[in-house]
Design a protein around this motif. Structure first.
Motif, short mmCIF file in Angstrom:
data_model
loop_
_atom_site.label_atom_id
_atom_site.label_comp_id
_atom_site.label_asym_id
_atom_site.label_seq_id
_atom_site.Cartn_x
_atom_site.Cartn_y
_atom_site.Cartn_z
N ALA A 471 0.91 -1.29 0.16
CA ALA A 471 0.15 0.06 0.10
C ALA A 471 0.95 1.19 0.00
O ALA A 471 0.60 2.29 -0.64
CB ALA A 471 -0.93 -0.07 1.20
N SER A 472 2.08 1.29 0.62
CA SER A 472 2.83 2.41 0.78
C SER A 472 3.76 2.61 -0.65
O SER A 472 3.94 3.59 -0.99
CB SER A 472 4.08 2.16 1.92
N TYR A 473 3.86 1.45 -1.36
CA TYR A 473 4.34 1.56 -2.45
C TYR A 473 3.64 2.27 -3.76
O TYR A 473 4.06 2.29 -5.11
CB TYR A 473 4.90 -0.10 -3.10
N ILE A 474 2.19 2.60 -3.69
CA ILE A 474 1.60 3.22 -4.66
C ILE A 474 2.16 4.34 -5.14
O ILE A 474 2.38 5.15 -4.42
CB ILE A 474 0.21 3.30 -4.25
N GLY A 475 2.36 3.99 -6.62
CA GLY A 475 2.87 5.50 -7.21
C GLY A 475 4.25 5.53 -7.37
O GLY A 475 4.78 6.85 -7.83
N SER A 476 5.38 4.70 -6.81
CA SER A 476 6.46 4.70 -6.70
C SER A 476 7.17 4.71 -8.01
O SER A 476 6.65 4.02 -8.97
CB SER A 476 7.05 3.72 -5.88
N SER A 477 8.06 5.41 -8.28
CA SER A 477 8.96 5.63 -9.51
C SER A 477 9.95 4.14 -9.46
O SER A 477 10.50 4.04 -10.75
CB SER A 477 9.58 6.76 -9.67
N GLN A 478 10.26 3.48 -8.35
CA GLN A 478 11.19 2.43 -8.39
C GLN A 478 10.54 1.05 -8.72
O GLN A 478 9.17 1.20 -8.60
CB GLN A 478 11.77 2.50 -7.19
N SER A 479 11.12 0.21 -9.15
CA SER A 479 10.70 -1.14 -9.25
C SER A 479 10.48 -1.72 -7.95
O SER A 479 10.93 -0.95 -6.97
CB SER A 479 11.74 -1.97 -10.04
N LEU A 480 9.74 -2.51 -7.46
CA LEU A 480 9.22 -3.18 -6.26
C LEU A 480 10.45 -3.46 -5.69
O LEU A 480 10.74 -3.41 -4.49
CB LEU A 480 8.37 -4.01 -6.48
N GLU A 481 11.39 -4.41 -6.56
CA GLU A 481 12.38 -5.02 -6.23
C GLU A 481 13.31 -4.08 -5.38
O GLU A 481 13.97 -4.10 -4.38
CB GLU A 481 13.11 -5.79 -7.12
N SER A 482 13.72 -3.00 -6.26
CA SER A 482 14.43 -1.72 -5.74
C SER A 482 13.84 -1.12 -4.13
O SER A 482 14.58 -0.88 -3.49
CB SER A 482 14.67 -0.73 -6.79
N TYR A 483 12.48 -1.00 -4.53
CA TYR A 483 11.93 -0.25 -3.25
C TYR A 483 12.24 -1.24 -1.97
O TYR A 483 12.43 -0.50 -1.07
CB TYR A 483 10.45 -0.15 -3.61
N LEU A 484 12.10 -2.22 -2.17
CA LEU A 484 12.31 -3.31 -0.84
C LEU A 484 13.68 -3.13 -0.54
O LEU A 484 13.84 -3.00 0.76
CB LEU A 484 11.90 -4.79 -1.39
N ASN A 485 14.74 -3.30 -1.60
CA ASN A 485 15.86 -3.54 -1.26
C ASN A 485 16.65 -2.06 -0.44
O ASN A 485 17.46 -2.37 0.47
CB ASN A 485 16.73 -3.92 -2.35
N ASN A 486 16.04 -1.02 -1.25
CA ASN A 486 16.70 0.12 -0.94
C ASN A 486 16.17 0.97 0.15
O ASN A 486 16.79 1.69 0.88
CB ASN A 486 17.04 1.05 -2.27
N ILE A 487 14.71 0.45 0.41
CA ILE A 487 14.02 1.41 1.59
C ILE A 487 13.45 0.71 2.48
O ILE A 487 13.89 1.05 3.64
CB ILE A 487 12.84 2.22 0.59
N VAL A 488 12.86 -0.31 2.37
CA VAL A 488 12.04 -1.05 3.14
C VAL A 488 13.14 -1.90 3.82
O VAL A 488 13.30 -1.90 5.39
CB VAL A 488 10.88 -1.89 2.78
N PHE A 489 13.96 -2.74 3.50
CA PHE A 489 14.72 -3.75 4.07
C PHE A 489 16.29 -3.17 4.35
O PHE A 489 17.01 -4.00 4.47
CB PHE A 489 14.70 -5.10 3.37
N SER A 490 16.57 -2.18 4.01
CA SER A 490 17.98 -1.84 3.95
C SER A 490 18.67 -1.98 5.16
O SER A 490 20.13 -1.90 5.51
CB SER A 490 18.27 -0.15 3.42
N LYS A 491 17.94 -1.79 6.55
CA LYS A 491 18.46 -1.79 7.65
C LYS A 491 18.02 -3.09 8.54
O LYS A 491 18.35 -3.02 9.86
CB LYS A 491 18.41 -0.46 8.45
N VAL A 492 17.37 -3.90 7.86
CA VAL A 492 16.78 -5.03 8.56
C VAL A 492 17.63 -6.05 8.62
O VAL A 492 18.40 -6.37 7.65
CB VAL A 492 15.48 -5.69 7.91
N THR A 493 17.92 -6.59 9.98
CA THR A 493 18.89 -7.86 10.09
C THR A 493 18.17 -9.14 10.06
O THR A 493 16.81 -9.30 10.27
CB THR A 493 19.51 -7.58 11.44
N LYS A 494 18.95 -10.17 9.63
CA LYS A 494 18.41 -11.42 9.59
C LYS A 494 19.40 -12.47 10.48
O LYS A 494 20.57 -12.06 10.54
CB LYS A 494 17.97 -11.95 8.45
#
Length: 532
Positions: A471-494
């Motif tokens: 829902a937060s991704y609506i209208g983004s100019s990035q690909s979904l893959e880039s959006y997840l890698n660069n914004i959502v999960f950039s600081k998430v640890t596993k």
């Protein structure tokens, strides 16, 4: 982020909401501008088994959604002292597949038939042969064609067919749409066009033309949208359906509704090629994003899509935790007879950890958790079964070992086929309630599949959080893959766990015995379901 800043975002309506209707729980997650969960809502429910069909009534669906949203509102009021009035964007997710059909007046023609039902074997086989493409029993088109084969009277009155998430989205926005991932569990999708496969559309229409229905299949299917596209806005009627207190304003935007498979891929950041996630709850399934189409049709392997339209091979197993949950309820009931009440999460964690002392070289017990039918095994009806040899060591630790081993055995049978196709997996992410006790089931999965398994610190947020991200991704100019890698999960640890050699040997031996015992389960199922 400080409480005051979060409070300000809530007041200004900068928050994003994801709601997912799972088989046993409806969950709502509210996230801030950084995609961090700031409030949650929950509602527990379960399907009813009526007239040999697993179903949820419309009344239960809306009671569940409203109760879940009310739980979220109460959480926000308690934590931040404000009432939710504006939301930036919303996404709706639900258990995939099944059968919901409506007439021209939006009346539900037959009770909702969920994915759990294994009553469409004939339709599934005929369509798979017709399309030369695997059509699982739980898919919407299988349910529709089976209803046609059964000469069910309601079929001629169908005006619209959709999924659970598609139905709710329609009632909240007025738009008959679904995301491409959800659509791929309704009818096969053309990989290049990201839309229903026209050749198969024509083949189906030709198959049923002698019935002279006043509809064509494409007429009754929802429109297909990709992640990031605008899928509608909340109507006034929709706002009152969601929040019957009347506090929520209409007008917020919606992303395309998606199934729980798609939201699981987003929540684990496994939408890139050669990535895999395993989701374990009422059902268990693996999703592997593949680089090319399969060389042939496999009974055990389904094909669906990521929310942005990449091809995914899926091993879907109907039964995972339902039978386990009933055993855990039994243990809880035993404790209560002694006046002891144990919190549910602690009960699961404590009993799961018992396998640390189990006999890894004693494989004299087998457990089959088939509370419902299992399509991969051609098991039409459920028949939970626990068997052991007379000299087995019936200890709690050994019993819990076979309980947990059994939750992934059928999944392993399907995953082993991927090697035949030369499918490569770079990493596996696990999520779902079964993995809540870390270092237990993730270790079993890693050992059973001989691959490292990782859990993100966000793994427990699940599909509702994944839906909020979409829902937060609506209208983004990035690909979904880039959006997840660069914004959502950039600081998430596993945290990653590697296969355990002793458990690997133990599990492989168990799997061999499990496979040999399957004819016994089928015979027991035929006997008990005929007898009772």
């Amino acid at each position: 982020m400080s409480i005051e800043k979060i409070k300000e975002q809530i007041i200004e309506g900068e928050i994003v909401l994801g709601i997912e209707l799972g088989s046993t729980r409806i969950k709502a997650v509210l996230i801030d501008v950084n995609h961090t969960p700031i409030a949650k809502g929950n509602y527990e429910w379960k399907s009813q088994y009526i007239n040999d069909i697993f179903t949820y009534s419309l009344d239960d669906i809306w009671k569940g959604i409203q109760s879940c949203y009310k739980s979220l509102k109460d959480n926000v009021k308690e934590e931040y002292g404000v009432i939710i009035r504006k939301i930036a964007s919303i996404g709706i997710s639900g258990m995939m597949h099944g059968y919901m059909v409506f007439d021209k007046d939006d009346r539900l023609l037959v009770p909702f038939r969920t994915w759990q039902n294994t009553t469409t074997e004939c339709a599934s086989k005929k369509l798979t042969k017709l399309f030369d493409y695997k059509i699982p029993q739980r898919w919407c088109i299988s349910h529709l064609y089976q209803a046609i084969l059964n000469d069910e009277n309601h079929v001629e009155n169908i005006n619209y067919m959709t999924t659970l998430s598609g139905y709710i989205h329609y009632k909240l926005t007025g738009n008959k749409v679904v995301g491409v991932g959800e659509a791929s569990g309704m009818f096969p999708i053309d990989l290049d066009k990201k839309n229903y496969n026209n050749e198969m559309i024509n083949a189906f229409d030709n198959l049923v033309k002698n019935h002279n229905y006043n509809w064509k299949i494409k007429d009754i299917l929802p429109k297909v949208l990709l992640a990031g596209e605008l899928a509608g806005t909340l109507t006034l009627e929709g706002s009152l359906l969601l929040d019957n207190d009347g506090d929520l304003q209409s007008g917020c935007i919606f992303c395309p509704p998606e199934g729980d498979a798609g939201t699981g891929m987003v929540a684990t950041n496994t939408i890139s090629e050669r990535s895999c996630n395993i989701s374990a709850g009422t059902s268990i399934f693996s999703m592997v994003v593949i680089e090319k189409e399969l060389s042939r049709v496999y009974e055990e392997l389904d094909l669906v899509m990521t929310p942005d339209g990449k091809l995914v091979t899926m091993v879907h197993v109907n039964n995972c935790t339902s039978d386990l949950n009933e055993w855990m309820d039994l243990f809880s009931e035993v404790l209560k007879t002694f006046g002891v009440t144990v919190q549910r999460d602690y009960l699961y964690e404590h009993l799961f950890k018992q396998i640390e002392t189990a006999d890894m070289d004693n494989e004299s017990m087998l457990l089959y958790n088939f509370l419902s039918g299992e399509h991969i095994l051609q098991l039409v009806n459920g028949c939970p079964l626990f068997v052991r040899s007379p000299n087995s060591n019936l200890s709690l630790s050994n019993f819990m070992k076979v309980q947990l081993y059994s939750t992934i055995c059928v999944l392993k049978l399907g995953m082993d086929l991927l090697q035949e196709e030369g499918i490569k997996i770079d990493y596996v992410l696990a999520h779902g309630g079964l993995f809540k006790t870390r270092g237990v089931v993730d270790k079993i999965v890693s050992s059973a599949l001989n691959v490292p398994v990782s859990l993100m610190e966000t793994a427990n947020e699940g599909g509702a959080w994944g839906m909020a991200i979409l829902a937060s991704y609506i209208g983004s100019s990035q690909s979904l893959e880039s959006y997840l890698n660069n914004i959502v999960f950039s600081k998430v640890t596993k945290r990653t766990i590697n296969p355990d050699l002793l458990m690997m040997k133990s599990y492989n031996e168990y799997a061999k015995r499990y496979t040999k015992g399957l004819p016994v389960v089928k015979l027991a199922s035929q006997t008990i379901n005929k007898e009772f």
